[in-house]
Design an enzyme around this catalytic site. Structure first.
Site, PDB file in Angstrom:
ATOM      1  N   ASP A  59       5.950   4.676   4.926  1.00  0.00           N
ATOM      2  CA  ASP A  59       6.717   3.721   5.737  1.00  0.00           C
ATOM      3  C   ASP A  59       6.664   2.303   5.142  1.00  0.00           C
ATOM      4  O   ASP A  59       7.141   1.347   5.757  1.00  0.00           O
ATOM      5  CB  ASP A  59       6.258   3.730   7.207  1.00  0.00           C
ATOM      6  CG  ASP A  59       4.839   3.247   7.402  1.00  0.00           C
ATOM      7  OD1 ASP A  59       3.988   3.541   6.548  1.00  0.00           O
ATOM      8  OD2 ASP A  59       4.572   2.574   8.418  1.00  0.00           O
ATOM      9  N   HIS A  60       6.107   2.180   3.938  1.00  0.00           N
ATOM     10  CA  HIS A  60       6.139   0.908   3.196  1.00  0.00           C
ATOM     11  C   HIS A  60       6.830   1.038   1.841  1.00  0.00           C
ATOM     12  O   HIS A  60       7.435   0.077   1.371  1.00  0.00           O
ATOM     13  CB  HIS A  60       4.713   0.350   3.027  1.00  0.00           C
ATOM     14  CG  HIS A  60       4.145  -0.079   4.341  1.00  0.00           C
ATOM     15  ND1 HIS A  60       4.094  -1.386   4.740  1.00  0.00           N
ATOM     16  CD2 HIS A  60       3.670   0.654   5.384  1.00  0.00           C
ATOM     17  CE1 HIS A  60       3.603  -1.450   5.964  1.00  0.00           C
ATOM     18  NE2 HIS A  60       3.338  -0.221   6.379  1.00  0.00           N
ATOM     19  N   HIS A  99       1.495   3.952   1.791  1.00  0.00           N
ATOM     20  CA  HIS A  99       2.104   4.729   2.878  1.00  0.00           C
ATOM     21  C   HIS A  99       3.632   4.738   2.775  1.00  0.00           C
ATOM     22  O   HIS A  99       4.250   3.726   2.449  1.00  0.00           O
ATOM     23  CB  HIS A  99       1.659   4.171   4.235  1.00  0.00           C
ATOM     24  CG  HIS A  99       0.214   4.470   4.525  1.00  0.00           C
ATOM     25  ND1 HIS A  99      -0.549   3.703   5.372  1.00  0.00           N
ATOM     26  CD2 HIS A  99      -0.604   5.457   4.076  1.00  0.00           C
ATOM     27  CE1 HIS A  99      -1.773   4.208   5.430  1.00  0.00           C
ATOM     28  NE2 HIS A  99      -1.835   5.262   4.657  1.00  0.00           N
ATOM     29  N   ASP A 144      -0.490  -3.857   6.161  1.00  0.00           N
ATOM     30  CA  ASP A 144      -1.078  -3.250   7.361  1.00  0.00           C
ATOM     31  C   ASP A 144      -2.570  -3.574   7.463  1.00  0.00           C
ATOM     32  O   ASP A 144      -3.318  -2.854   8.135  1.00  0.00           O
ATOM     33  CB  ASP A 144      -0.904  -1.728   7.349  1.00  0.00           C
ATOM     34  CG  ASP A 144       0.515  -1.292   7.670  1.00  0.00           C
ATOM     35  OD1 ASP A 144       1.380  -2.166   7.888  1.00  0.00           O
ATOM     36  OD2 ASP A 144       0.764  -0.063   7.694  1.00  0.00           O
ATOM     37  N   HIS A 152       0.837  -1.203   0.000  1.00  0.00           N
ATOM     38  CA  HIS A 152       0.000   0.000   0.000  1.00  0.00           C
ATOM     39  C   HIS A 152       0.865   1.244   0.000  1.00  0.00           C
ATOM     40  O   HIS A 152       2.067   1.171   0.189  1.00  0.00           O
ATOM     41  CB  HIS A 152      -1.002  -0.010   1.154  1.00  0.00           C
ATOM     42  CG  HIS A 152      -0.414   0.116   2.519  1.00  0.00           C
ATOM     43  ND1 HIS A 152       0.428  -0.831   3.066  1.00  0.00           N
ATOM     44  CD2 HIS A 152      -0.536   1.088   3.461  1.00  0.00           C
ATOM     45  CE1 HIS A 152       0.769  -0.455   4.289  1.00  0.00           C
ATOM     46  NE2 HIS A 152       0.209   0.710   4.548  1.00  0.00           N
ATOM     47  N   HIS A 208       4.236  -4.537  10.611  1.00  0.00           N
ATOM     48  CA  HIS A 208       4.706  -3.851  11.827  1.00  0.00           C
ATOM     49  C   HIS A 208       4.827  -4.824  12.996  1.00  0.00           C
ATOM     50  O   HIS A 208       4.074  -5.795  13.098  1.00  0.00           O
ATOM     51  CB  HIS A 208       3.724  -2.746  12.268  1.00  0.00           C
ATOM     52  CG  HIS A 208       3.724  -1.548  11.389  1.00  0.00           C
ATOM     53  ND1 HIS A 208       4.551  -0.468  11.589  1.00  0.00           N
ATOM     54  CD2 HIS A 208       2.979  -1.247  10.296  1.00  0.00           C
ATOM     55  CE1 HIS A 208       4.318   0.454  10.666  1.00  0.00           C
ATOM     56  NE2 HIS A 208       3.374  -0.005   9.864  1.00  0.00           N
ATOM     57  N   HIS A 240      -7.536  -0.610   5.826  1.00  0.00           N
ATOM     58  CA  HIS A 240      -6.508   0.349   6.255  1.00  0.00           C
ATOM     59  C   HIS A 240      -6.362   1.448   5.199  1.00  0.00           C
ATOM     60  O   HIS A 240      -6.390   2.636   5.519  1.00  0.00           O
ATOM     61  CB  HIS A 240      -5.206  -0.419   6.460  1.00  0.00           C
ATOM     62  CG  HIS A 240      -4.033   0.429   6.826  1.00  0.00           C
ATOM     63  ND1 HIS A 240      -3.970   1.140   7.995  1.00  0.00           N
ATOM     64  CD2 HIS A 240      -2.865   0.672   6.173  1.00  0.00           C
ATOM     65  CE1 HIS A 240      -2.806   1.784   8.046  1.00  0.00           C
ATOM     66  NE2 HIS A 240      -2.124   1.525   6.950  1.00  0.00           N
TER      67      HIS A 240
END
Ligand SMILES: [Zn+2]
Length: 241
Positions: free
Chosen positions: A60-61, A58, A133, A56, A171, A114
């Site tokens: 942080d991915h 975001h 996530d 996805h 995570h 999400h």
């Protein structure tokens, strides 16, 4: 069983995953947000990277995607529906599409909740699920874009997979998820035992992932929610917990 998955800790509590097909030696990495530890892990495996799989949009991915692609020339796979807000995709996929890591074949599923365009990958060969996530051990992702109805359908889709599936989430949230899970489901003995195991692993500085899908079905309150309203109630309570 040809596909193996190993986690790469990145950022503060994210995991990227390195997938290796032992038959062909092909390597893929999932959600390479931080290029340096990813590149180091790939070099330690022999310096080959065939594919980058994104779950996805975001940061942080996906933030390290272009740097990792530039270093190894790997093909980037991500959701066609989110192509406008992902790094440049070489292969844009939709629900039911297949992705290859050497001889290992993964199935793409659209798993909104999400985010709207979130996708997950499941490799039957090796029994590896990469739910990003959407599903966490003992929890699920926050509903930042999708609805409880979306998330319920996504989790039900995961529940149909075999119990021995390895759940390779994005995570390390298991210990804080366990606190809420015990609050929501205090009489679940399996959950209580798992929470103790998780606490011991974290005290020893060890990851709690991958988990087993069968354990999530027994212990994760979000997977155990019987309907959309129950899931919406749980998610709201967790957000305020
Ligand atoms: Zn996210």
């Amino acid at each position: 069983m040809s596909l193996t998955a190993r986690l790469i800790p990145i950022l503060s509590d994210n995991y990227a995953w390195l997938l290796r097909d032992s038959v062909s030696g092909a390597i893929a990495v999932v959600d390479p947000a931080d290029p340096e530890p990813i590149i180091a892990a790939i070099m330690a495996e022999g310096g080959r990277l065939d594919t980058i799989l994104l779950t996805h949009h975001h940061a942080d991915h996906v933030a390290g995607t272009d740097a990792v692609r530039a270093r190894f020339g790997a093909k980037v796979v991500g959701a066609a529906a989110d192509a406008h807000r992902l790094p440049r995709l070489d292969i844009a996929v939709r629900d039911g599409d297949r992705v290859h890591v050497g001889d290992a074949v993964g199935t793409v599923s659209e798993t909104p909740g999400h985010t709207i365009g979130h996708i997950s990958y499941y490799f039957a060969d090796g029994g590896v699920l990469l739910p990003g996530d959407t599903l966490f051990s003992l929890g699920c992702g926050r509903l930042l874009e999708g609805t409880a109805s979306d998330m319920f359908a996504s989790l039900q889709g995961f529940a149909a997979l075999p119990d021995d599936t390895l759940v390779c989430c994005g995570h390390e949230y298991t210990q804080s998820n366990a606190k809420f899970a015990l609050h929501a489901d205090p009489d679940n003995a399996a959950l209580r035992a798992r929470a103790d195991q998780v606490a011991a692993l974290r005290a020893a500085g060890q990851p709690t992932l991958p988990s087993r899908l069968g354990d999530e079905k027994r212990e994760n309150p979000f997977m155990r929610a019987p309907n959309i309203a129950a899931l919406a109630d749980l998610r709201g309570r967790k957000d305020r917990f």
